[in-house]
Design a protein around this motif. Structure first.
Motif, PDB file in Angstrom:
ATOM      1  N   GLN A  49       8.617   0.231   6.073  1.00 25.09           N
ATOM      2  CA  GLN A  49       7.579   0.272   5.053  1.00 25.09           C
ATOM      3  C   GLN A  49       6.432   1.175   5.460  1.00 25.09           C
ATOM      4  O   GLN A  49       5.275   0.833   5.281  1.00 25.09           O
ATOM      5  CB  GLN A  49       7.056  -1.157   4.807  1.00 25.09           C
ATOM      6  CG  GLN A  49       8.115  -2.140   4.420  1.00 25.09           C
ATOM      7  CD  GLN A  49       8.512  -1.993   2.972  1.00 25.09           C
ATOM      8  OE1 GLN A  49       7.848  -1.282   2.225  1.00 25.09           O
ATOM      9  NE2 GLN A  49       9.582  -2.646   2.575  1.00 25.09           N
ATOM     10  N   HIS A  50       6.767   2.297   6.064  1.00 22.55           N
ATOM     11  CA  HIS A  50       5.711   3.241   6.433  1.00 22.55           C
ATOM     12  C   HIS A  50       5.625   4.325   5.373  1.00 22.55           C
ATOM     13  O   HIS A  50       6.516   4.484   4.550  1.00 22.55           O
ATOM     14  CB  HIS A  50       6.039   3.916   7.761  1.00 22.55           C
ATOM     15  CG  HIS A  50       5.601   3.130   8.948  1.00 22.55           C
ATOM     16  ND1 HIS A  50       4.335   2.625   9.060  1.00 22.55           N
ATOM     17  CD2 HIS A  50       6.243   2.792  10.081  1.00 22.55           C
ATOM     18  CE1 HIS A  50       4.222   1.997  10.214  1.00 22.55           C
ATOM     19  NE2 HIS A  50       5.363   2.073  10.858  1.00 22.55           N
ATOM     20  N   GLU A  51       4.564   5.121   5.505  1.00 21.69           N
ATOM     21  CA  GLU A  51       4.495   6.286   4.628  1.00 21.69           C
ATOM     22  C   GLU A  51       5.523   7.308   5.126  1.00 21.69           C
ATOM     23  O   GLU A  51       5.903   7.299   6.296  1.00 21.69           O
ATOM     24  CB  GLU A  51       3.085   6.878   4.679  1.00 21.69           C
ATOM     25  CG  GLU A  51       2.074   5.941   4.017  1.00 21.69           C
ATOM     26  CD  GLU A  51       0.709   5.957   4.689  1.00 21.69           C
ATOM     27  OE1 GLU A  51       0.022   6.979   4.591  1.00 21.69           O
ATOM     28  OE2 GLU A  51       0.336   4.955   5.304  1.00 21.69           O
TER      29      GLU A  51
ATOM     30  N   ALA B  57       5.124  -4.151   4.335  1.00 21.80           N
ATOM     31  CA  ALA B  57       4.246  -3.017   4.044  1.00 21.80           C
ATOM     32  C   ALA B  57       2.867  -3.315   4.614  1.00 21.80           C
ATOM     33  O   ALA B  57       2.460  -4.468   4.755  1.00 21.80           O
ATOM     34  CB  ALA B  57       4.153  -2.797   2.545  1.00 21.80           C
ATOM     35  N   ARG B  58       2.174  -2.256   5.003  1.00 21.76           N
ATOM     36  CA  ARG B  58       0.840  -2.435   5.569  1.00 21.76           C
ATOM     37  C   ARG B  58      -0.073  -3.044   4.521  1.00 21.76           C
ATOM     38  O   ARG B  58      -0.235  -2.497   3.432  1.00 21.76           O
ATOM     39  CB  ARG B  58       0.301  -1.063   5.979  1.00 21.76           C
ATOM     40  CG  ARG B  58      -0.492  -1.069   7.257  1.00 21.76           C
ATOM     41  CD  ARG B  58      -0.845   0.368   7.620  1.00 21.76           C
ATOM     42  NE  ARG B  58      -1.259   0.531   9.013  1.00 21.76           N
ATOM     43  CZ  ARG B  58      -2.410   0.096   9.502  1.00 21.76           C
ATOM     44  NH1 ARG B  58      -3.237  -0.559   8.728  1.00 21.76           N
ATOM     45  NH2 ARG B  58      -2.716   0.302  10.770  1.00 21.76           N
ATOM     46  N   GLY B  59      -0.642  -4.183   4.825  1.00 19.89           N
ATOM     47  CA  GLY B  59      -1.500  -4.850   3.861  1.00 19.89           C
ATOM     48  C   GLY B  59      -2.844  -4.152   3.712  1.00 19.89           C
ATOM     49  O   GLY B  59      -3.297  -3.820   2.625  1.00 19.89           O
TER      50      GLY B  59
ATOM     51  N   MET C  72       2.955  -6.032  19.898  1.00 20.07           N
ATOM     52  CA  MET C  72       3.068  -5.861  18.445  1.00 20.07           C
ATOM     53  C   MET C  72       1.815  -5.246  17.851  1.00 20.07           C
ATOM     54  O   MET C  72       0.750  -5.256  18.464  1.00 20.07           O
ATOM     55  CB  MET C  72       3.401  -7.189  17.759  1.00 20.07           C
ATOM     56  CG  MET C  72       2.325  -8.246  17.819  1.00 20.07           C
ATOM     57  SD  MET C  72       2.962  -9.882  17.336  1.00 20.07           S
ATOM     58  CE  MET C  72       3.409  -9.599  15.639  1.00 20.07           C
ATOM     59  N   ASP C  73       1.950  -4.708  16.651  1.00 20.23           N
ATOM     60  CA  ASP C  73       0.819  -4.083  15.961  1.00 20.23           C
ATOM     61  C   ASP C  73      -0.150  -5.150  15.451  1.00 20.23           C
ATOM     62  O   ASP C  73       0.209  -6.307  15.306  1.00 20.23           O
ATOM     63  CB  ASP C  73       1.318  -3.280  14.752  1.00 20.23           C
ATOM     64  CG  ASP C  73       1.939  -1.960  15.167  1.00 20.23           C
ATOM     65  OD1 ASP C  73       2.147  -1.765  16.371  1.00 20.23           O
ATOM     66  OD2 ASP C  73       2.202  -1.135  14.269  1.00 20.23           O
ATOM     67  N   ASP C  74      -1.334  -4.686  15.136  1.00 20.90           N
ATOM     68  CA  ASP C  74      -2.380  -5.600  14.677  1.00 20.90           C
ATOM     69  C   ASP C  74      -2.369  -5.752  13.155  1.00 20.90           C
ATOM     70  O   ASP C  74      -3.166  -6.486  12.598  1.00 20.90           O
ATOM     71  CB  ASP C  74      -3.736  -5.035  15.090  1.00 20.90           C
ATOM     72  CG  ASP C  74      -3.968  -3.646  14.523  1.00 20.90           C
ATOM     73  OD1 ASP C  74      -3.077  -3.124  13.828  1.00 20.90           O
ATOM     74  OD2 ASP C  74      -5.044  -3.081  14.769  1.00 20.90           O
ATOM     75  N   ASP C  75      -1.481  -5.030  12.458  1.00 22.75           N
ATOM     76  CA  ASP C  75      -1.650  -4.913  11.007  1.00 22.75           C
ATOM     77  C   ASP C  75      -0.729  -5.818  10.195  1.00 22.75           C
ATOM     78  O   ASP C  75      -0.563  -5.624   8.998  1.00 22.75           O
ATOM     79  CB  ASP C  75      -1.464  -3.450  10.582  1.00 22.75           C
ATOM     80  CG  ASP C  75      -0.154  -2.870  11.113  1.00 22.75           C
ATOM     81  OD1 ASP C  75       0.705  -3.657  11.545  1.00 22.75           O
ATOM     82  OD2 ASP C  75      -0.008  -1.640  11.104  1.00 22.75           O
ATOM     83  N   LEU C  76      -0.079  -6.779  10.875  1.00 22.09           N
ATOM     84  CA  LEU C  76       0.798  -7.760  10.216  1.00 22.09           C
ATOM     85  C   LEU C  76       2.040  -7.121   9.602  1.00 22.09           C
ATOM     86  O   LEU C  76       2.700  -7.726   8.772  1.00 22.09           O
ATOM     87  CB  LEU C  76       0.040  -8.548   9.141  1.00 22.09           C
ATOM     88  CG  LEU C  76      -0.999  -9.536   9.682  1.00 22.09           C
ATOM     89  CD1 LEU C  76      -1.976  -9.940   8.591  1.00 22.09           C
ATOM     90  CD2 LEU C  76      -0.332 -10.760  10.281  1.00 22.09           C
ATOM     91  N   GLN C  77       2.355  -5.904  10.024  1.00 23.05           N
ATOM     92  CA  GLN C  77       3.591  -5.284   9.528  1.00 23.05           C
ATOM     93  C   GLN C  77       4.803  -5.920  10.203  1.00 23.05           C
ATOM     94  O   GLN C  77       5.873  -5.961   9.633  1.00 23.05           O
ATOM     95  CB  GLN C  77       3.585  -3.781   9.785  1.00 23.05           C
ATOM     96  CG  GLN C  77       2.864  -3.006   8.710  1.00 23.05           C
ATOM     97  CD  GLN C  77       3.046  -1.516   8.883  1.00 23.05           C
ATOM     98  OE1 GLN C  77       2.521  -0.929   9.818  1.00 23.05           O
ATOM     99  NE2 GLN C  77       3.782  -0.902   7.988  1.00 23.05           N
ATOM    100  N   ASN C  78       4.602  -6.377  11.431  1.00 22.38           N
ATOM    101  CA  ASN C  78       5.644  -7.138  12.094  1.00 22.38           C
ATOM    102  C   ASN C  78       5.358  -8.600  11.801  1.00 22.38           C
ATOM    103  O   ASN C  78       4.384  -9.130  12.271  1.00 22.38           O
ATOM    104  CB  ASN C  78       5.613  -6.923  13.614  1.00 22.38           C
ATOM    105  CG  ASN C  78       5.534  -5.468  13.998  1.00 22.38           C
ATOM    106  OD1 ASN C  78       4.640  -5.066  14.733  1.00 22.38           O
ATOM    107  ND2 ASN C  78       6.448  -4.667  13.490  1.00 22.38           N
TER     108      ASN C  78
END
Ligand code: UDP
Ligand code: MG
Length: 313
Positions: A126-128, A198-200, A92-98
């Motif tokens: 919730q990406h650009e 969304a990316r915090g 998983m990604d590190d950015d808390l999007q998941n």
């Protein structure tokens, strides 16, 4: 120590989010226990410092893999996969999007349906916009080139069995593309709907250049379709040239007009352009072969640090 689940997180500029992510993952009730593999991909911020602070009193068993330099997401994930001990792995990604709670959903789905791999998909991403377009393009090309089950969305939030992870790890070339490697190993793939926040903090670590590079990896490393397309294209061009020549000969006898410099240039430019394109495709394959034969590293590990979790079973 064997766990039921290993979670692999590649980190790039994650100082602001990694603390919360680790806390949230530690709080998950995973039957059989879980561990976390953090791979530091050398972003410009102080991620490493933050993680080392967490490692002083880790809330769950953590393995920190420190790469020697930036290698990119897929290579970082490959580095992490080499250190798992779980029966299943979730990346998983590190950015808390998941949302971390969705980890359980993926794991449950894999176990209950006996899938080797489970991909997450989102209702609403919730990406650009340009990032979404990049994903869409990658997925459409993957449909054609990778023999991907149609409609399956390749996402970086995925679950795989230890078996698939081990097979994926056998690739030691520099052009890692995890999903391509997965699809070469199994067709037993499920999907499950998850939320996507969304990316915090910050922006996507992907630039257009990085996306193109990833796209080329998929395009060039898992299929020889471009080479075949070049051949077909070559035949088409040769055919067109033949017809053109016939036309010129007929024109000579019928119209008796002197052949112009313009048509000559047009033919020259068209065919030399086509040749250069094909040469480029062949050259790209040759270059990749060269870099692989030269053992360009997939990743270089500087150090591996382990922290035993205080709350682990
Ligand atoms: N990432 C990485 N190395 C890089 C770029 C990104 O390890 O050079 C990681 C990043 O830390 C994150 C994942 O890859 O865990 C996805 O990156 P990001 O969230 O920036 O991309 P997106 O969400 O747009 O796919
Ligand atoms: Mg992300």
């Amino acid at each position: 120590m064997k766990y039921a689940l290993s979670i692999v997180v590649p980190m790039y500029n994650s100082a602001a989010s990694i603390g919360r992510l680790v806390e949230a993952l530690a709080a998950l009730p995973v039957e059989g226990g879980h561990e976390l593999i953090l791979v530091n991909d050398c972003g410009p911020d102080n991620t490493l410092e933050v993680v080392e602070r967490i490692l002083a009193a880790p809330p769950l068993p953590i393995t920190l893999v420190k790469l020697a330099r930036n290698f990119g997401e897929h290579n970082a994930v490959m580095a992490g996969l080499h250190h798992i001990s779980g029966d299943y792995v979730i990346t998983m990604d590190d950015d808390l999007q998941n949302p971390p709670t969705e980890v359980l959903k993926l794991l449950r789905h894999a176990r209950e349906h006996g899938h080797e791999v489970v991909y997450s998909y989102y209702d609403e991403k919730q990406h650009e916009a340009w990032r979404n377009f990049g994903s869409w393009l990658t997925n459409s090309v993957a449909d054609v080139l990778l023999d991907k089950p149609r409609g399956l969305y390749l996402s970086s939030f995925r679950c795989m069995s230890a078996f698939v992870a081990r097979e994926v790890c056998r690739y030691d070339g520099p052009f890692a593309y995890v999903d391509g490697l997965i699809l070469q190993v199994t067709q037993n793939i499920g999907r499950v709907l998850v939320a996507h926040d969304a990316r915090g903090e910050g922006h996507s670590g992907y630039t257009v250049r990085r996306l193109v590079r990833l796209w080329l990896n998929m395009f060039m490393n898992f299929s020889v379709m471009p080479l075949r397309a070049a051949t077909v294209f070559g035949f088409a061009m040769a055919g067109a040239g033949f017809v053109w020549t016939l036309g010129v000969v007929i024109e000579h006898f019928v119209a008796q007009t002197p052949l112009g410099w313009g048509s000559l240039m047009a033919a020259l430019l068209t065919f030399s352009g086509a040749q250069l394109i094909m040469l480029g495709v062949v050259g790209e394959y040759l270059g990749r072969l060269f870099l692989t034969a030269n053992k360009r590293p997939q990743f270089v590990v500087r150090e591996v640090v382990r922290g035993q979790g205080v709350r682990s079973p």
